[in-house]
Design an enzyme around this catalytic site. Structure first.
Site, PDB file in Angstrom:
ATOM      1  N   LYS A 149       0.845  -1.201   0.000  1.00 58.40           N
ATOM      2  CA  LYS A 149       0.000   0.000   0.000  1.00 58.40           C
ATOM      3  C   LYS A 149       0.881   1.252   0.000  1.00 58.40           C
ATOM      4  O   LYS A 149       0.680   2.167  -0.798  1.00 58.40           O
ATOM      5  CB  LYS A 149      -0.901   0.024   1.217  1.00 58.40           C
ATOM      6  CG  LYS A 149      -1.555   1.374   1.498  1.00 58.40           C
ATOM      7  CD  LYS A 149      -2.473   1.364   2.707  1.00 58.40           C
ATOM      8  CE  LYS A 149      -1.793   1.569   4.007  1.00 58.40           C
ATOM      9  NZ  LYS A 149      -1.485   2.968   4.365  1.00 58.40           N
ATOM     10  N   ASN A 150       1.888   1.279   0.873  1.00 62.69           N
ATOM     11  CA  ASN A 150       2.659   2.519   1.075  1.00 62.69           C
ATOM     12  C   ASN A 150       3.709   2.765   0.008  1.00 62.69           C
ATOM     13  O   ASN A 150       4.432   3.757   0.054  1.00 62.69           O
ATOM     14  CB  ASN A 150       3.284   2.519   2.473  1.00 62.69           C
ATOM     15  CG  ASN A 150       2.208   2.664   3.544  1.00 62.69           C
ATOM     16  OD1 ASN A 150       1.056   2.977   3.233  1.00 62.69           O
ATOM     17  ND2 ASN A 150       2.575   2.391   4.785  1.00 62.69           N
ATOM     18  N   CYS A 196      -5.403  12.242  12.109  1.00 64.52           N
ATOM     19  CA  CYS A 196      -6.150  10.985  12.053  1.00 64.52           C
ATOM     20  C   CYS A 196      -6.068  10.381  13.450  1.00 64.52           C
ATOM     21  O   CYS A 196      -5.507  10.969  14.366  1.00 64.52           O
ATOM     22  CB  CYS A 196      -5.553  10.052  11.000  1.00 64.52           C
ATOM     23  SG  CYS A 196      -4.039   9.298  11.516  1.00 64.52           S
ATOM     24  N   ARG A 208      -0.333  14.528  12.735  1.00 65.29           N
ATOM     25  CA  ARG A 208       0.257  14.291  11.411  1.00 65.29           C
ATOM     26  C   ARG A 208       0.296  15.556  10.553  1.00 65.29           C
ATOM     27  O   ARG A 208      -0.299  15.644   9.482  1.00 65.29           O
ATOM     28  CB  ARG A 208      -0.485  13.154  10.721  1.00 65.29           C
ATOM     29  CG  ARG A 208      -0.405  11.884  11.581  1.00 65.29           C
ATOM     30  CD  ARG A 208      -1.002  10.696  10.945  1.00 65.29           C
ATOM     31  NE  ARG A 208      -0.144  10.180   9.887  1.00 65.29           N
ATOM     32  CZ  ARG A 208      -0.460   9.125   9.150  1.00 65.29           C
ATOM     33  NH1 ARG A 208      -1.627   8.522   9.353  1.00 65.29           N
ATOM     34  NH2 ARG A 208       0.337   8.686   8.203  1.00 65.29           N
ATOM     35  N   ASP A 247       4.450   0.560  11.987  1.00 62.48           N
ATOM     36  CA  ASP A 247       3.236  -0.077  11.448  1.00 62.48           C
ATOM     37  C   ASP A 247       3.092  -1.532  11.876  1.00 62.48           C
ATOM     38  O   ASP A 247       2.067  -2.151  11.598  1.00 62.48           O
ATOM     39  CB  ASP A 247       3.221   0.013   9.917  1.00 62.48           C
ATOM     40  CG  ASP A 247       3.081   1.439   9.436  1.00 62.48           C
ATOM     41  OD1 ASP A 247       3.305   1.693   8.247  1.00 62.48           O
ATOM     42  OD2 ASP A 247       2.780   2.315  10.277  1.00 62.48           O
ATOM     43  N   ARG A 286      -8.662  -0.664   4.485  1.00 65.69           N
ATOM     44  CA  ARG A 286      -7.825   0.396   3.911  1.00 65.69           C
ATOM     45  C   ARG A 286      -6.448  -0.138   3.528  1.00 65.69           C
ATOM     46  O   ARG A 286      -5.812   0.386   2.623  1.00 65.69           O
ATOM     47  CB  ARG A 286      -7.640   1.533   4.927  1.00 65.69           C
ATOM     48  CG  ARG A 286      -8.904   2.246   5.307  1.00 65.69           C
ATOM     49  CD  ARG A 286      -8.607   3.505   6.054  1.00 65.69           C
ATOM     50  NE  ARG A 286      -7.602   4.299   5.315  1.00 65.69           N
ATOM     51  CZ  ARG A 286      -7.110   5.443   5.753  1.00 65.69           C
ATOM     52  NH1 ARG A 286      -7.490   5.934   6.908  1.00 65.69           N
ATOM     53  NH2 ARG A 286      -6.225   6.109   5.045  1.00 65.69           N
TER      54      ARG A 286
HETATM   55  C1  EPZ Z   1       3.980   7.027   6.269  1.00 68.09           C
HETATM   56  O1  EPZ Z   1       3.184   8.040   6.848  1.00 68.09           O
HETATM   57  C2  EPZ Z   1       3.087   5.798   6.166  1.00 68.09           C
HETATM   58  N1  EPZ Z   1       1.948   6.079   5.297  1.00 68.09           N
HETATM   59  C3  EPZ Z   1       2.604   5.400   7.561  1.00 68.09           C
HETATM   60  O2  EPZ Z   1       1.853   4.190   7.420  1.00 68.09           O
HETATM   61  C4  EPZ Z   1       3.835   5.105   8.428  1.00 68.09           C
HETATM   62  O3  EPZ Z   1       3.403   4.782   9.738  1.00 68.09           O
HETATM   63  C5  EPZ Z   1       4.737   6.346   8.467  1.00 68.09           C
HETATM   64  O4  EPZ Z   1       5.105   6.712   7.107  1.00 68.09           O
HETATM   65  C6  EPZ Z   1       6.022   6.102   9.252  1.00 68.09           C
HETATM   66  O5  EPZ Z   1       6.717   5.037   8.724  1.00 68.09           O
HETATM   67  C7  EPZ Z   1       2.121   6.043   3.947  1.00 68.09           C
HETATM   68  O6  EPZ Z   1       3.210   5.798   3.459  1.00 68.09           O
HETATM   69  C8  EPZ Z   1       0.905   6.319   3.114  1.00 68.09           C
HETATM   70  P1  EPZ Z   1       5.967  10.522   8.334  1.00 68.09           P
HETATM   71  P2  EPZ Z   1       3.717   9.582   6.844  1.00 68.09           P
HETATM   72  O7  EPZ Z   1       5.853  11.748   7.516  1.00 68.09           O
HETATM   73  O8  EPZ Z   1       4.420   9.869   5.596  1.00 68.09           O
HETATM   74  C9  EPZ Z   1       5.604  13.774  11.820  1.00 68.09           C
HETATM   75  C10 EPZ Z   1       0.025   2.752   7.762  1.00 68.09           C
HETATM   76  O9  EPZ Z   1      -0.425   2.200   8.787  1.00 68.09           O
HETATM   77  N2  EPZ Z   1       5.598  14.764  10.737  1.00 68.09           N
HETATM   78  O10 EPZ Z   1       7.240   9.741   8.281  1.00 68.09           O
HETATM   79  O11 EPZ Z   1       2.578  10.456   7.221  1.00 68.09           O
HETATM   80  C11 EPZ Z   1       4.343  12.929  11.830  1.00 68.09           C
HETATM   81  O12 EPZ Z   1       3.329  13.581  12.551  1.00 68.09           O
HETATM   82  C12 EPZ Z   1       0.456   4.204   7.811  1.00 68.09           C
HETATM   83  O13 EPZ Z   1       0.174   2.175   6.652  1.00 68.09           O
HETATM   84  C13 EPZ Z   1       5.592  16.112  11.050  1.00 68.09           C
HETATM   85  O14 EPZ Z   1       5.586  16.500  12.212  1.00 68.09           O
HETATM   86  O15 EPZ Z   1       4.768   9.526   8.052  1.00 68.09           O
HETATM   87  C14 EPZ Z   1       4.798  11.662  12.503  1.00 68.09           C
HETATM   88  O16 EPZ Z   1       4.743  11.844  13.899  1.00 68.09           O
HETATM   89  C15 EPZ Z   1       0.222   4.835   9.183  1.00 68.09           C
HETATM   90  N3  EPZ Z   1       5.571  17.026  10.030  1.00 68.09           N
HETATM   91  C16 EPZ Z   1       6.257  11.522  12.064  1.00 68.09           C
HETATM   92  O17 EPZ Z   1       6.651  12.837  11.606  1.00 68.09           O
HETATM   93  C17 EPZ Z   1       5.574  16.629   8.699  1.00 68.09           C
HETATM   94  O18 EPZ Z   1       5.576  17.512   7.812  1.00 68.09           O
HETATM   95  C18 EPZ Z   1       6.490  10.543  10.924  1.00 68.09           C
HETATM   96  O19 EPZ Z   1       5.647  10.945   9.862  1.00 68.09           O
HETATM   97  C19 EPZ Z   1       5.570  15.249   8.413  1.00 68.09           C
HETATM   98  C20 EPZ Z   1       5.602  14.329   9.440  1.00 68.09           C
END
Ligand code: EPZ
Length: 421
Positions: A22-23, A116, A121, A306, A399
């Site tokens: 998915k990701n 969410c 996020r 995850d 999802r």
């Molecule tokens: C991706 O989310 C994945 N989703 C998530 O999978 C996964 O848990 C996550 O990466 C971490 O590995 C997809 O790829 C579609 P991040 P993403 O940006 O990109 C903070 C699942 O279950 N942050 O690495 O949103 C954020 O709040 C899902 O399949 C900021 O503060 O993750 C989080 O605490 C859940 N500001 C941390 O960084 C930003 O601009 C990591 O977020 C961006 C992120």
């Protein structure tokens, strides 16, 4: 609404093939906005989030066809550059259309994704990085307005290795003028898969999969044919099912190097792990009881957040106490209250969960899924429990897992989907 009913205490045994990730599929679907013409993507999983993405791509002007071998053909002729709230709210990864639209069309209006269940996020790192590449960014009425005559390559240093931020900037930089260097980039396998797809379109990228990525901007990208990598989170979920039922499960069409930190922890719990170039087998048939193992989630190559909920379920029936530290999201313990209702003994202090494992069984119960990975953790608990566990609000599961119940049935589980009236 649907629910999943699990009659537990059946030892799983057999082989199953992993679905596409998915990701990886989500950013790669958005990457097709960069290359007009016929992009052919294979191994795209049949998931609710994929359908949401395709709906958004269609509103932007893409023509999409599904074929029986999971092939999706996209011919993006972009006619709009707005991602509306009612589509983005269904799937926050829609923000990944921002980078491609600004790079390809010079403008984008994308609804802010909002938070969410697992956390706020924010997307501040995405927006700061796009500004660094010369985009003009405005936030108004819950939307991001972005525009740029042409993005200009520059150095982008992320405060944290954000997966989505790295993906958005990587896609945007492919059509920028000059070189972009992304420092403290995320290193997840899905980033490397996206980069390989973009290189297939003619992008000039070095270092993807490491924390420093170099992109030489080009004037145009061409459509490509790309096969999505296997879903490492689905693979990990199926291997944990073997541990919870003292069974033996082999998952094919996957890449063991995408799960090394996780597999080390499974082995530490006493589960026997065997690996080949494209398969992993977990064998718990000789185990009397699981050993408690502590984990701390971290960006790749660390233990994946995850798989935290699913691993916690496994530790609930290990023989002793384990500590589970969640470092990525601020609210990713919502599976805990439901596991407690099934007899688990867990205490939480902020982002640290202490699991007092007992090699007893879970107690079957009717429980409520709260988010994607929590729903998987509750189904796993049901596989271990005596009696029938019912997991409600299973739309969360749909999802991100393709036909999980049929895969579990194929392995010998008694799992059925029911109408939850
Ligand atoms: C991706 O989310 C994945 N989703 C998530 O999978 C996964 O848990 C996550 O990466 C971490 O590995 C997809 O790829 C579609 P991040 P993403 O940006 O990109 C903070 C699942 O279950 N942050 O690495 O949103 C954020 O709040 C899902 O399949 C900021 O503060 O993750 C989080 O605490 C859940 N500001 C941390 O960084 C930003 O601009 C990591 O977020 C961006 C992120």
């Amino acid at each position: 609404m649907d629910r999943i009913a699990v009659n537990g205490r059946r030892r799983l045994n057999g082989e199953v093939a992993a679905s596409g990730a998915k990701n990886s599929a989500l950013p790669i679907l958005f990457a097709t906005l960069l290359a007009e013409g016929e992009n052919i993507l294979e191994n795209i999983p049949d998931l609710a989030d994929i359908h949401s993405t395709n709906n958004l791509l269609a509103t932007l002007g893409c023509k999409i066809q599904f074929q029986d071998n999971k092939c999706v053909i996209l011919r993006p002729k972009i006619i709009a550059t707005e991602a509306p709230y009612d589509l983005v709210r269904k799937m926050r990864a829609s923000i990944l259309c921002l980078g491609p639209l600004v790079a390809k069309e010079g403008s984008a209006k994308v609804s802010l994704p909002g938070g969410c269940a697992i956390g706020a996020r924010p997307i501040n790192f995405h927006l700061e990085a796009l500004k660094k590449l010369g985009a003009e960014i405005k936030l108004e009425e819950g939307y991001v307005f972005a525009k740029a005559q042409r993005l200009i390559g520059d150095r982008v240093i992320f405060d944290i290795p954000t997966v989505g931020g790295t993906e958005n900037i990587l896609m945007a930089a492919t059509l920028a003028k000059g070189e972009t260097v992304i420092e403290n980039a995320a290193r997840e396998p899905e980033i490397l898969d996206l980069a390989n797809c973009l290189k297939g379109m003619g992008a000039k990228i070095e270092g993807a999969g490491t924390s420093k990525i170099f992109v030489q901007g080009v004037d145009e990208l061409k459509p490509t044919n790309h096969r999505i990598i296997a879903d490492r989170i689905e693979v990990g979920t199926l291997l944990i099912a073997a541990g919870l039922t003292l069974g033996r499960v082999k998952v094919k069409n996957c890449n063991p190097t995408h799960l090394e930190a996780f597999l080390d922890k499974l082995e530490e719990s006493g589960i026997k792990i065997m690996k080949g170039s494209d398969w992993i087998e977990a064998d718990a048939t000789q185990l009397q009881k699981l050993k408690p193992v502590s984990i701390t989630t971290a960006p790749f190559p660390g233990f994946p957040t995850d798989l935290q909920a699913q691993f916690m379920t496994l530790m609930c029936v290990a023989d002793g106490t384990s500590l589970i530290q969640e470092t990525i999201f601020e609210n990713r313990f919502m599976h805990v209250p439901e596991l407690l209702r099934m007899g688990a003994k867990i205490t939480i202090n902020s982002r640290l969960a202490s699991v007092q494992g007992e090699s007893a069984l879970f107690q079957a119960a009717t429980v409520m899924a709260t988010d994607l990975r929590a729903s998987a953790s509750l189904i796993l608990a049901g596989l271990n429990a005596e009696g029938t566990t019912r997991v409600k609000r299973i739309y969360h599961l749909d999802r991100g897992y393709e036909n999980l119940e049929s895969k579990l049935r194929h392995l010998g589980a008694d799992v059925t989907r029911e109408k939850d009236i």
